[in-house]
Design a protein around this motif. Structure first.
Motif, PDB file in Angstrom:
ATOM      1  N   CYS A 243       4.062  30.543   9.610  1.00 48.70           N
ATOM      2  CA  CYS A 243       3.599  31.113   8.360  1.00 48.70           C
ATOM      3  C   CYS A 243       2.176  30.615   8.152  1.00 48.70           C
ATOM      4  CB  CYS A 243       4.494  30.663   7.213  1.00 48.70           C
ATOM      5  SG  CYS A 243       3.909  31.213   5.620  1.00 48.70           S
ATOM      6  N   GLU A 261      -2.930  33.586  -0.032  1.00 47.56           N
ATOM      7  CA  GLU A 261      -2.414  34.787   0.595  1.00 47.56           C
ATOM      8  C   GLU A 261      -2.063  34.437   2.033  1.00 47.56           C
ATOM      9  OE1 GLU A 261      -4.093  39.231   0.292  1.00 47.56           O
ATOM     10  OE2 GLU A 261      -5.050  38.043   1.836  1.00 47.56           O
ATOM     11  N   TYR A 263       1.007  35.218   5.559  1.00 51.53           N
ATOM     12  CA  TYR A 263       2.059  36.041   6.142  1.00 51.53           C
ATOM     13  C   TYR A 263       2.897  35.180   7.083  1.00 51.53           C
ATOM     14  CZ  TYR A 263      -1.652  35.959   9.536  1.00 51.53           C
ATOM     15  OH  TYR A 263      -2.637  35.508  10.369  1.00 51.53           O
ATOM     16  N   GLN A 265       4.631  35.324  10.750  1.00 44.37           N
ATOM     17  CA  GLN A 265       4.560  36.111  11.981  1.00 44.37           C
ATOM     18  C   GLN A 265       5.473  35.514  13.043  1.00 44.37           C
ATOM     19  OE1 GLN A 265       0.400  35.708  13.169  1.00 44.37           O
ATOM     20  NE2 GLN A 265       0.910  33.995  14.516  1.00 44.37           N
ATOM     21  N   LYS A 271       3.555  40.705  12.253  1.00 42.84           N
ATOM     22  CA  LYS A 271       3.699  40.255  10.860  1.00 42.84           C
ATOM     23  C   LYS A 271       5.049  40.689  10.315  1.00 42.84           C
ATOM     24  CE  LYS A 271      -1.102  39.976   9.519  1.00 42.84           C
ATOM     25  NZ  LYS A 271      -2.169  40.422   8.624  1.00 42.84           N
ATOM     26  N   CYS A 273       6.261  39.497   7.190  1.00 39.31           N
ATOM     27  CA  CYS A 273       6.333  39.451   5.727  1.00 39.31           C
ATOM     28  C   CYS A 273       5.031  38.890   5.173  1.00 39.31           C
ATOM     29  CB  CYS A 273       7.547  38.602   5.394  1.00 39.31           C
ATOM     30  SG  CYS A 273       7.436  37.570   3.989  1.00 39.31           S
ATOM     31  N   VAL A 274       4.622  39.374   4.012  1.00 38.44           N
ATOM     32  CA  VAL A 274       3.406  38.890   3.360  1.00 38.44           C
ATOM     33  C   VAL A 274       3.804  37.991   2.188  1.00 38.44           C
ATOM     34  CG1 VAL A 274       1.452  39.591   1.908  1.00 38.44           C
ATOM     35  CG2 VAL A 274       1.919  40.796   4.031  1.00 38.44           C
ATOM     36  N   TYR A 276       2.030  36.126  -1.259  1.00 38.91           N
ATOM     37  CA  TYR A 276       0.798  36.083  -2.041  1.00 38.91           C
ATOM     38  C   TYR A 276       1.059  35.523  -3.428  1.00 38.91           C
ATOM     39  CZ  TYR A 276       2.500  40.209  -4.534  1.00 38.91           C
ATOM     40  OH  TYR A 276       3.245  41.058  -5.307  1.00 38.91           O
ATOM     41  N   SER A 285       6.744  37.507  -2.299  1.00 35.34           N
ATOM     42  CA  SER A 285       6.742  37.991  -0.922  1.00 35.34           C
ATOM     43  C   SER A 285       7.038  39.484  -0.920  1.00 35.34           C
ATOM     44  CB  SER A 285       7.802  37.254  -0.108  1.00 35.34           C
ATOM     45  OG  SER A 285       9.084  37.709  -0.458  1.00 35.34           O
ATOM     46  N   PRO A 288       4.879  43.814   4.860  1.00 32.08           N
ATOM     47  CA  PRO A 288       3.439  43.942   5.153  1.00 32.08           C
ATOM     48  C   PRO A 288       2.898  45.362   4.960  1.00 32.08           C
ATOM     49  CG  PRO A 288       4.549  42.788   6.940  1.00 32.08           C
ATOM     50  CD  PRO A 288       5.621  43.275   6.019  1.00 32.08           C
ATOM     51  N   TYR A 291       2.281  46.169   1.318  1.00 34.70           N
ATOM     52  CA  TYR A 291       1.209  45.302   0.835  1.00 34.70           C
ATOM     53  C   TYR A 291      -0.157  45.833   1.248  1.00 34.70           C
ATOM     54  CZ  TYR A 291      -1.351  41.062  -0.325  1.00 34.70           C
ATOM     55  OH  TYR A 291      -2.224  40.159  -0.867  1.00 34.70           O
ATOM     56  N   GLU A 292      -0.272  46.196   2.549  1.00 33.71           N
ATOM     57  CA  GLU A 292      -1.557  46.677   3.059  1.00 33.71           C
ATOM     58  C   GLU A 292      -1.969  47.983   2.376  1.00 33.71           C
ATOM     59  OE1 GLU A 292      -3.709  45.083   4.747  1.00 33.71           O
ATOM     60  OE2 GLU A 292      -2.342  43.389   5.057  1.00 33.71           O
TER      61      GLU A 292
END
Ligand SMILES: *[C@@H]1O[C@H](CO)[C@@H](O)[C@H](O)[C@H]1NC(C)=O
Ligand SMILES: *[C@@H]1O[C@H](CO)[C@@H](O)[C@H](O)[C@H]1NC(C)=O
Ligand SMILES: *[C@@H]1O[C@H](CO)[C@@H](O)[C@H](O)[C@H]1NC(C)=O
Length: 456
Positions: A243, A261, A263, A265, A271, A273-274, A276, A285, A288, A291-292
């Motif tokens: 992470c 911020e 993620y 991996q 990736k 999970c994100v 932030y 969480s 990804p 989020y993007e």
């Protein structure tokens, strides 16, 4: 320190603990444990207004801060050993990680714990007392299911080692911290050297990381404020998954202030999970992709708004670096999962070094406790105790006496060529990172303290 005698501290009324205890006896034991910790200090803090830090620091630019003696009024009445114990404030997140069967969710809980562990730094500009060589601190919290022991294992450079363990054998959490402080003219930067290791025993998982940098701005002029920045990589040693958390520097316009911020991996850098949020508020969480696409939409909207750019402010010069205003709290993207939210500080916190409730309890010496504590425990340090009670003259005198005692003990040892030996930790190699570390040798809670040094 003469100035200090002029002002008499106003004693806060401490809640009547006996009354509270009586009320609790009829409730269950668990509730009793929750309510029995001190939630305030015996006295409010002294004003620092009449002290010129500049007078003390102007000769010291670029020096390591441990070599500079600061008046005690800039301290907070906790030892650095107690300050690092604040990592444990949100231990429920480790307990949560232990209980989860999904490995990604476990990593999320561990990441939230790593962020929460540094959240108590928020607005805490007081300097903790440097631990004396051989000083220890213990804390048992049955309500949170752990006990911790720490020891100051080296004086120059200062190194503090800690070891916490679950009371039911779920986890071990340990590390050694070598805070390297640098004075940069307007600010003091702390580099958090040392590895932190969390072992989830039932899952056979080990995670390691290093804390972010911490900077105290405006030590000379202006309002003090705290920034944390840098990359924290939490590594799962079983798989190589990790992470990556980016504690953002606040930047020129303060847009990124307090923001974190990152993620999770897998080994192939996919990736999963994100994560932030802000280390001063909350962490979320989400997946990804969502989020993007959300971020792209946000950028588009932003660039439309920026038709009339504002005048950038000057960044250099002798002015104070003011903390940018906190413009917005975390904007939550729909579909996110809350990982952690900070608990609010007590109302009297501002008058008490901005302590959290947890911090308020750390130096509490309950009647009867002294009989079982190691004689090296921070709670028995007379300078911290005097400062906590608002007696700054006494605190200052005691601090000088203890430091002198430490110096002369070192001289005596060097005369007979005797090396200092640590008591509860041993220098060694961290088996997961292969870095130099200090490892707990066990036995502290057997409470055989007859051979401990007299450091107070
Ligand atoms: C600081 O100094 C000012 C003026 O000399 C004085 O009025 C004030 O009481 C002092 N404050 C403290 C906390 O000593
Ligand atoms: C961590 O390692 C364990 C043990 O090999 C593995 O089962 C798990 O998938 C990993 N989890 C993450 C999130 O990296
Ligand atoms: C406590 O927080 C307030 C508000 O941000 C700040 O002005 C003050 O300097 C802080 N006090 C300490 C002792 O850090």
């Amino acid at each position: 320190m003469l100035l200090l005698t002029l002002t008499q501290s106003v004693r806060m009324t401490t809640p009547n603990r006996h009354l509270i205890c009586c009320l609790c006896v009829c409730v269950c034991v668990f509730d009793f444990l929750l309510t029995s910790f001190r939630t305030t200090l015996p006295a409010p803090m002294f004003s620092r207004n009449n002290f010129s830090v500049w007078g003390i620091l102007k000769k010291c630019i670029g020096l390591e801060l441990s070599k500079i003696t600061m008046p005690i009024v800039f301290n907070e009445p906790l030892s650095f050993l107690q300050r690092i114990t604040e990592y444990m404030e949100h231990t429920y997140l480790i307990n949560k990680a232990c209980s989860l069967s999904d490995s990604i969710e476990r990593m999320q809980a561990v990441a939230a714990f790593a962020v929460s562990a540094v959240a108590s730094q928020w607005d805490r500009t007081g300097k903790p007392f440097n631990p004396l060589l051989g000083e220890t601190y213990e804390l048992t919290r049955e309500d949170q299911g752990y006990r911790l022991i720490s020891e100051q294992v080296s004086h120059h450079p200062p190194v503090s080692a800690f070891h916490a363990e679950s009371l039911v054998g779920d986890f071990v959490f340990h590390g050694s911290i070598y805070p390297k402080l640098k004075f940069w003219g307007k600010s003091v930067e702390a580099e958090p050297k040392g590895t932190i290791t969390l072992e989830l025993l039932k899952h056979g998982e080990v995670y390691t990381w290093t804390n972010p940098f911490c900077c105290v701005h405006n030590v000379i002029l202006g309002k003090l404020w705290i920034e944390q920045y840098g990359t924290v990589e939490i590594l799962n040693h079983s798989t190589g998954d990790k992470c990556v958390l980016n504690f953002k520097p606040c930047g020129m316009f303060g847009k990124e202030l307090h923001r974190v911020e990152g993620y999770i991996q897998d080994k192939s850098k996919k990736k999963l999970c994100v994560i932030y949020g802000k280390w001063t508020e909350c962490m979320w969480s989400m997946d990804p992709q969502t989020y993007e696409s959300n971020k792209k939409a946000e950028k588009k909207a932003d660039s439309k708004k920026q038709k009339s750019p504002e005048e950038p402010e000057g960044v250099d010069g002798d002015d104070a670096d003011n903390m940018p205003e906190v413009l917005e709290t975390v904007a939550v993207i729909p579909g996110s999962t809350l990982l952690w939210r900070i608990s609010s500080r007590p109302q009297h916190s501002a008058k008490m070094y901005n302590f959290t409730n947890f911090a308020m309890s750390l130096n509490e010496l309950e009647p009867g406790m002294q009989a079982t504590l190691a004689p090296t425990d921070c709670r028995l340090r007379p300078d911290i105790r005097a400062m906590e009670n608002g007696d700054m003259d006494q605190a200052s005198r005691e601090k000088e006496r203890l430091e002198e005692k430490q110096r002369s003990a070192r001289k005596d040892r060097s005369k007979v060529e005797e090396e200092w030996s640590t008591r509860w930790f041993q220098s060694g190699t961290n088996p997961y990172t292969s870095s130099q570390d200090w490892l707990y040798t066990g036995g502290y809670f057997d409470r055989k303290y007859s051979d401990l040094p007299d450091i107070y």
